[in-house]
Structure formats: structure tokens, C-alpha cells
Motif scaffolding. Structure first.
Motif, PDB file in Angstrom:
ATOM      1  N   GLU A 215      17.935  53.776  77.143  1.00 20.52           N
ATOM      2  CA  GLU A 215      18.542  54.789  78.005  1.00 20.52           C
ATOM      3  C   GLU A 215      18.901  56.047  77.229  1.00 20.52           C
ATOM      4  O   GLU A 215      18.726  57.167  77.699  1.00 20.52           O
ATOM      5  CB  GLU A 215      19.788  54.219  78.687  1.00 20.52           C
TER       6      GLU A 215
ATOM      7  N   THR B  12      17.429  59.697  78.046  1.00 18.98           N
ATOM      8  CA  THR B  12      18.363  60.781  78.390  1.00 18.98           C
ATOM      9  C   THR B  12      18.116  62.001  77.519  1.00 18.98           C
ATOM     10  O   THR B  12      18.106  63.143  77.988  1.00 18.98           O
ATOM     11  CB  THR B  12      19.814  60.307  78.233  1.00 18.98           C
TER      12      THR B  12
ATOM     13  N   GLY C 244      16.219  66.154  78.574  1.00 19.67           N
ATOM     14  CA  GLY C 244      17.018  67.361  78.357  1.00 19.67           C
ATOM     15  C   GLY C 244      16.235  68.647  78.521  1.00 19.67           C
ATOM     16  O   GLY C 244      16.631  69.536  79.291  1.00 19.67           O
TER      17      GLY C 244
ATOM     18  N   ALA D  55      16.516  66.234  86.967  1.00 19.76           N
ATOM     19  CA  ALA D  55      17.951  66.510  86.985  1.00 19.76           C
ATOM     20  C   ALA D  55      18.753  65.421  86.278  1.00 19.76           C
ATOM     21  O   ALA D  55      19.746  65.704  85.604  1.00 19.76           O
ATOM     22  CB  ALA D  55      18.436  66.665  88.420  1.00 19.76           C
ATOM     23  N   SER D  56      18.314  64.165  86.432  1.00 20.30           N
ATOM     24  CA  SER D  56      19.085  63.064  85.845  1.00 20.30           C
ATOM     25  C   SER D  56      18.211  61.834  85.691  1.00 20.30           C
ATOM     26  O   SER D  56      17.135  61.746  86.287  1.00 20.30           O
ATOM     27  CB  SER D  56      20.306  62.726  86.713  1.00 20.30           C
ATOM     28  N   VAL D  57      18.683  60.892  84.868  1.00 19.94           N
ATOM     29  CA  VAL D  57      17.986  59.637  84.667  1.00 19.94           C
ATOM     30  C   VAL D  57      18.996  58.504  84.786  1.00 19.94           C
ATOM     31  O   VAL D  57      20.135  58.613  84.333  1.00 19.94           O
ATOM     32  CB  VAL D  57      17.272  59.598  83.301  1.00 19.94           C
ATOM     33  N   THR D  58      18.567  57.422  85.432  1.00 17.03           N
ATOM     34  CA  THR D  58      19.412  56.238  85.571  1.00 17.03           C
ATOM     35  C   THR D  58      18.631  55.028  85.081  1.00 17.03           C
ATOM     36  O   THR D  58      17.497  54.802  85.508  1.00 17.03           O
ATOM     37  CB  THR D  58      19.816  56.017  87.039  1.00 17.03           C
TER      38      THR D  58
ATOM     39  N   LEU E 140      14.289  58.538  87.950  1.00 12.47           N
ATOM     40  CA  LEU E 140      14.393  59.962  87.625  1.00 12.47           C
ATOM     41  C   LEU E 140      14.634  60.746  88.911  1.00 12.47           C
ATOM     42  O   LEU E 140      13.900  60.588  89.892  1.00 12.47           O
ATOM     43  CB  LEU E 140      13.106  60.460  86.963  1.00 12.47           C
ATOM     44  N   ARG E 141      15.632  61.598  88.879  1.00 16.03           N
ATOM     45  CA  ARG E 141      15.873  62.464  90.030  1.00 16.03           C
ATOM     46  C   ARG E 141      15.165  63.797  89.764  1.00 16.03           C
ATOM     47  O   ARG E 141      15.544  64.535  88.848  1.00 16.03           O
ATOM     48  CB  ARG E 141      17.364  62.695  90.251  1.00 16.03           C
TER      49      ARG E 141
ATOM     50  N   THR F  18      13.862  67.609  90.546  1.00 17.00           N
ATOM     51  CA  THR F  18      14.289  68.813  91.263  1.00 17.00           C
ATOM     52  C   THR F  18      13.110  69.564  91.857  1.00 17.00           C
ATOM     53  O   THR F  18      13.281  70.405  92.733  1.00 17.00           O
ATOM     54  CB  THR F  18      15.051  69.758  90.312  1.00 17.00           C
TER      55      THR F  18
ATOM     56  N   SER G 165      22.605  53.578  91.826  1.00 15.22           N
ATOM     57  CA  SER G 165      21.594  54.629  91.823  1.00 15.22           C
ATOM     58  C   SER G 165      21.529  55.348  93.162  1.00 15.22           C
ATOM     59  O   SER G 165      21.181  56.527  93.237  1.00 15.22           O
ATOM     60  CB  SER G 165      20.221  54.049  91.478  1.00 15.22           C
TER      61      SER G 165
ATOM     62  N   ASP H 270      24.172  55.641  95.098  1.00 15.55           N
ATOM     63  CA  ASP H 270      25.519  56.170  95.330  1.00 15.55           C
ATOM     64  C   ASP H 270      26.155  55.575  96.579  1.00 15.55           C
ATOM     65  O   ASP H 270      26.774  56.273  97.384  1.00 15.55           O
ATOM     66  CB  ASP H 270      25.459  57.698  95.433  1.00 15.55           C
TER      67      ASP H 270
END
Length: 553
Positions: A379, A383, A387, A393-396, A408-409, A411, A518, A520
Motif C-alpha cells: 500500500e 500510494t 502521487g 485521486a486516491s488509492v485504497t 483507484l479513484r 478523476t 471503500s 464509504d
């Protein structure tokens, strides 16, 4: 009347007009230097300054309508009937065409009436007007011809049922206008930078059945910008006067993969050539090339009309291709490699210095796109890797076995959206630091070329690996659509996320807690949506009748 003082005489002699002063009988009383020079240059048999000669008698002896009109006008000025008189008249010499403007104005001195007569050379203006009339007539003829060409070609194209018919119509119609000696169509090949000659009219010296009639469109080739950038080509011969029949050298030059615009221009014996794309805004289906004879070179309006005809033909071909794919209900598998470091998954694989496998994607209820990937990275490394990648936008982390799985979110969703709009779905994608190998399923009714164009419009170095029909899943696609219609957005998101994240794998790659976090939502809510989706799926498989789709609001 006394003659003018010296300074007035000097000024009059430097006026760029032929000027003479006539008394009330029409006799020349004085003239300037220009008048005398004109008389000597044209071998007029009078005294050098013509003083003492009767200008009206000399003019009447010419015995033509312009001379009579000039004499009548001057007499009217001398009699006081008119204040001024003007007349444009021809005065051609054996060596050139000339036009003059005669102007006569009356003056009175010492109770005597005089006329000042001046002749101005207006040949340049008359020739410009003559050329303007010719250009107007040419453009009027051009508009009539082009209007007829567009109407006739469009009517015939709309009746074409095959791509081959469209190409033949274009070539034949252009040659029938007599403005073009020959025309041919080069068809683009999916996934390659090649044009294959498929239709010919006139003496183009190219055989569509000849293997040599295939052009490799390398960078710098005159037709490359036409096919790739939809930029029309207009090349004129360096020297006019050659034989229009010798188009063979031009064709030979164009078929050379190393051809340049300069080389083609040098090969032109006379006239010129034009080339326009056959295609839509998104897809180029080919290039129309026409050889114009000397004296019939296309002007800008005609080139614009040819572009319009190419666009019309492209729209017809596009419709024909779509009809063809609609008849065939099989899924087409398109395999490509993308060696562009700007491709998000190549960038990500490069950042983790390893291989990355795309597992699928799903849209959340808020419209954001979640992509699921497997990679040999933890992770922290993932992450750090996202960058510099602005489109993520983000990684979970979703856990995993031998390979970690991540959500992966994204954009930027334009690639997925554009592929989807054209019936394309990414079935498999494996990315390494230097390239991505992608397999795309193209739905029935969707031309694979449109999907390919989505990729080439966004990325460099896109190469086709394979292209074939894989299955005929008409019943499967209908079943999937029916099932999807029975799921709420949350149910679909929950079960798709669970599947892509490895929730159903053995051993389980992600837990309910991982997936709830993930999405939410709470763990209980996640399992509620998942179980409802599973019941719908099982009901679709095992029940004879299905309930109506639930309210998705």
C-alpha cells in the motif's frame, strides 16, 4: 488669349496627361509636353505640338463612333451647351491594347470660349476591370459546376449500399466533370499507417489489384497529414506547359513510402493534384486523390467543396459500416499495445517498477469511477506511485493473496466514457513500465475502427495486435441488460465492487469491512446491498419469470 507664364507652362508640361487648349473653332492653340510625346510616339502626321491644327476636323476624319462622340462632346462644351464632357475610348496600337479617358472642360476669357481637352491613359484600370469580369464569370461558372457536382455526388452517394460503391462513385464523378484527368481512392487499414488503392477512374496509372498499390504513410509523406490530420493537400506543378497525360510519374512518386511534397511537385508534368480525407470528425476511412489538368486547377472554393464531398462520403461509409456491424451480432475482440508513457496504467507500472493488471471498473452513485488493479506492490508503494499521477485521486488497499489488490479513484473518465459510447469495453489490460497490452470487446453494432480511433486520438504508439470476432453473445448481452435493469445503483456498485476486489475469490482477497470502507458505507449496509443483488442474480438464473425492476430512485 495670352499663353501662360513660364512657371505655369513648366507645371503643365509635367502633368501626366495629354493636354491641349482649343479655341471656339476647335483649333489647337497650345499643348503640353505629354501631348507632343504621344503624337511623336504614335506617328501622328501633324506638327510636333499640333498647334494650329483643327482638332475637331482631325477627330471627325477617324470615322468611328468613339471619334464622333468625342467631337460632338467637345463642340457641346465650346458652344456652352455643356460645362464638361467625358468619354472612355480604345486606342490600340499594333503592340498593345490601350484605353484612354478624354475629359473636356469649358472656360471663357476675353469673351472667347475655349475648351481644355485632356487624355489620360486608363489601360491599367480597364484591364483590371476586364480581369475582374473574367474572374466573376469564372467563379459563377465554378459555382454552377460545383453546385451540380455536390448535388449529383451527394444524391448518388446516399444511394450507395457498399463502401466499394462509394469509392467508385467519387472517382467516376470527379473525372466526369472534365476538370480532372484522373482520380483514385486509397483506403485506410485499421491499426496500420497504410493506404491501399481500392478505386480508380481515368488514366491514373495505378492498379487497385496490384500489391505495389499500397502506400506506407510514414512521417512526411504528402498523404499522411490528409489521412491523419484531415488536412487537404494541394500541389501545383513547378513549371506549366507539360503533358497532362504523363501522370504516371506522379503516381509512382506518391506510391513511394519515402515521398515528399517537394518530390511530388517536381514529378508533376503540368496542372496539379489535390487530396482530401474521406471520413468523419473521428474516423478517416480513406483519401481521395485527383489530378487536375492545366487550366482547370482548383481554386480555394473548389477545394472546400471537395472537402465537403469527402466528409459526405465519410458519413455514408460510416453508416454502411455501422449497418454491417449491426447485422453481425458477434462481439469483436480488438487487441492493441499502447507504448505511450502518458497512459495512466503505464505511468503507474513505471512508478512501482513492476507489472500491473487491470481487473475492471465501476461507477459509484456519485458518478466517480473506481478502477480495480492487482499489482506486486504494498500500500505504501502504491500510494507513493499515484502521487505524480494527477488523474488518480486516491488509492485504497483491498488486501489480496500473491498479488495485492487496490481500488483507484479516477478523476478522468473520458477514455472509459469514450470507449463505452462506441461500444468498447476493456476486458483485459496488463501494464508494464514501457507498455500496456489491452484487449477490448467491441459490442455488436459498433465498428471496431471507432474504438481504435478513440485510442489513437489520445495516445501515441498504439499498435493493433489482433482483430477478430470472438463470440456471438446476443443472448448473453440481452440477459446482462435485463439483469442490470433490475438492480439499483447501490446494489450494482456493491456486487461489482465485491467481484472486482476479490470478495468471491478463494481465499477471499477482500473482506466486507474493506469493501464497506471503500464505498464509504457501513458494513451492514454493504452486505444488505450485496445480498439483494445476489438474490436478483439467482432469481434471473433459476426463476421462469422475473419480477419488475425495482424503483432505482
Amino acid at each position: 488669349m495670352d499663353l501662360a507664364p513660364d512657371r505655369a507652362r513648366l507645371a503643365l508640361d509635367n502633368v501626366p496627361l495629354n493636354v491641349a487648349l482649343l479655341d471656339e473653332t476647335g483649333t489647337i492653340r497650345a499643348s503640353n509636353a505629354s501631348w507632343k510625346r504621344f503624337g511623336r510616339a504614335n506617328d501622328i502626321q501633324t506638327a510636333p505640338d499640333a498647334v494650329g491644327e483643327n482638332y475637331l476636323e482631325i477627330t471627325r476624319r477617324a470615322d468611328d463612333r468613339y471619334a464622333d462622340a468625342a467631337a460632338d462632346g467637345i463642340e457641346a462644351v465650346l458652344s456652352g451647351e455643356r460645362v464638361t464632357f467625358s468619354l472612355e475610348y480604345p486606342c490600340h496600337s499594333p503592340d498593345e491594347r490601350r484605353w484612354f479617358l478624354m475629359h473636356a472642360g469649358g472656360v471663357t476669357a476675353d469673351d472667347t470660349r475655349y475648351a481644355i481637352v485632356a487624355h489620360q491613359n486608363i489601360t491599367e484600370r480597364r484591364e483590371a476591370e476586364r480581369e475582374a469580369r473574367r474572374e466573376h464569370e469564372r467563379l459563377a461558372h465554378l459555382v454552377d459546376r460545383l453546385s451540380g457536382l455536390v448535388r449529383d455526388v451527394t444524391d448518388e452517394l446516399l444511394g450507395a449500399s457498399t463502401r466499394e460503391a462509394v469509392e467508385r462513385i467519387l472517382c467516376r464523378r470527379l473525372v466526369e466533370t472534365d476538370a480532372y484527368d484522373a482520380a483514385w481512392v486509397g483506403r485506410t487499414t485499421l491499426g496500420t499507417d497504410r493506404l491501399a488503392v481500392t478505386a480508380v477512374a481515368g488514366d491514373a496509372f495505378v492498379d487497385r489489384t496490384d500489391e505495389a498499390s499500397v502506400i506506407e504513410l510514414r512521417d512526411g509523406h504528402p498523404l499522411a497529414d490528409v489521412a491523419n490530420g484531415r488536412t487537404p493537400l494541394d500541389v501545383r506543378a513547378r513549371d506549366a506547359g507539360g503533358s497532362n497525360a504523363r501522370w504516371q510519374t506522379v503516381t509512382t512518386s506518391l506510391l513511394d513510402s519515402e515521398a515528399t511534397t517537394e518530390a511530388v511537385a517536381e514529378a508533376l508534368p503540368a496542372g496539379g493534384l489535390v487530396a482530401v480525407a474521406i471520413g468523419t470528425d473521428e474516423t478517416c476511412y480513406g483519401v481521395l486523390v485527383a489530378y487536375a489538368a492545366e487550366g482547370t486547377l482548383p481554386a480555394d472554393p473548389e477545394l472546400a467543396v471537395l472537402e465537403s464531398i469527402g466528409a459526405t462520403a465519410g458519413a455514408v461509409v460510416d453508416a454502411i459500416e455501422r449497418r454491417r456491424w449491426l447485422v453481425d451480432d458477434g462481439v469483436t475482440e480488438l487487441g492493441v499495445t499502447i507504448a505511450d508513457p502518458a497512459f495512466v496504467f503505464v505511468r503507474l507500472a513505471d512508478a512501482i517498477a513492476g507489472e500491473l493488471t487491470y481487473l475492471g471498473a465501476t461507477y459509484r452513485a456519485d458518478g466517480s469511477l473506481l478502477a480495480f488493479v492487482a499489482a506486486d506492490a504494498d500500500e505504501s508503494a502504491m500510494t507513493d506511485a499515484i502521487g505524480p499521477v494527477e488523474s488518480i485521486a486516491s488509492v485504497t488497499s483491498l488486501g489480496g493473496g500473491d498479488e495485492a489488490r487496490f481500488q483507484l479513484r479516477l478523476t478522468e473518465t473520458d477514455l472509459v466514457d469514450a470507449l463505452g459510447d462506441r461500444g468498447g469495453t476493456i476486458r483485459r489490460l496488463v501494464a508494464t513500465p514501457d507498455r500496456a497490452t489491452v484487449t477490448i470487446d467491441v459490442a455488436p453494432g459498433s465498428p471496431p475502427r471507432a474504438v481504435h480511433d478513440v485510442l489513437t486520438a489520445r495516445y501515441d504508439a498504439v499498435d493493433v495486435r489482433h482483430f477478430h470476432e470472438r463470440t456471438s453473445p446476443a443472448t448473453r448481452s440481452t440477459f446482462v441488460q435485463t439483469l442490470t435493469d433490475q438492480l439499483t445503483e447501490r446494489q450494482r456498485e456493491a456486487i461489482q465492487t465485491a467481484y472486482l476486489a476479490g470478495f468471491y475469490d478463494e481465499p477471499r482477497a477482500a473482506t466486507g469491512d474493506d469493501l464497506a470502507e471503500s464505498m464509504d458505507i457501513s458494513r451492514a449496509t454493504f452486505h444488505q446491498h450485496r445480498r439483494a443483488a445476489e438474490r436478483t442474480l439467482l432469481g434471473a438464473l433459476f426463476e421462469d419469470t422475473h419480477t419488475d425492476a425495482p424503483d432505482r430512485t
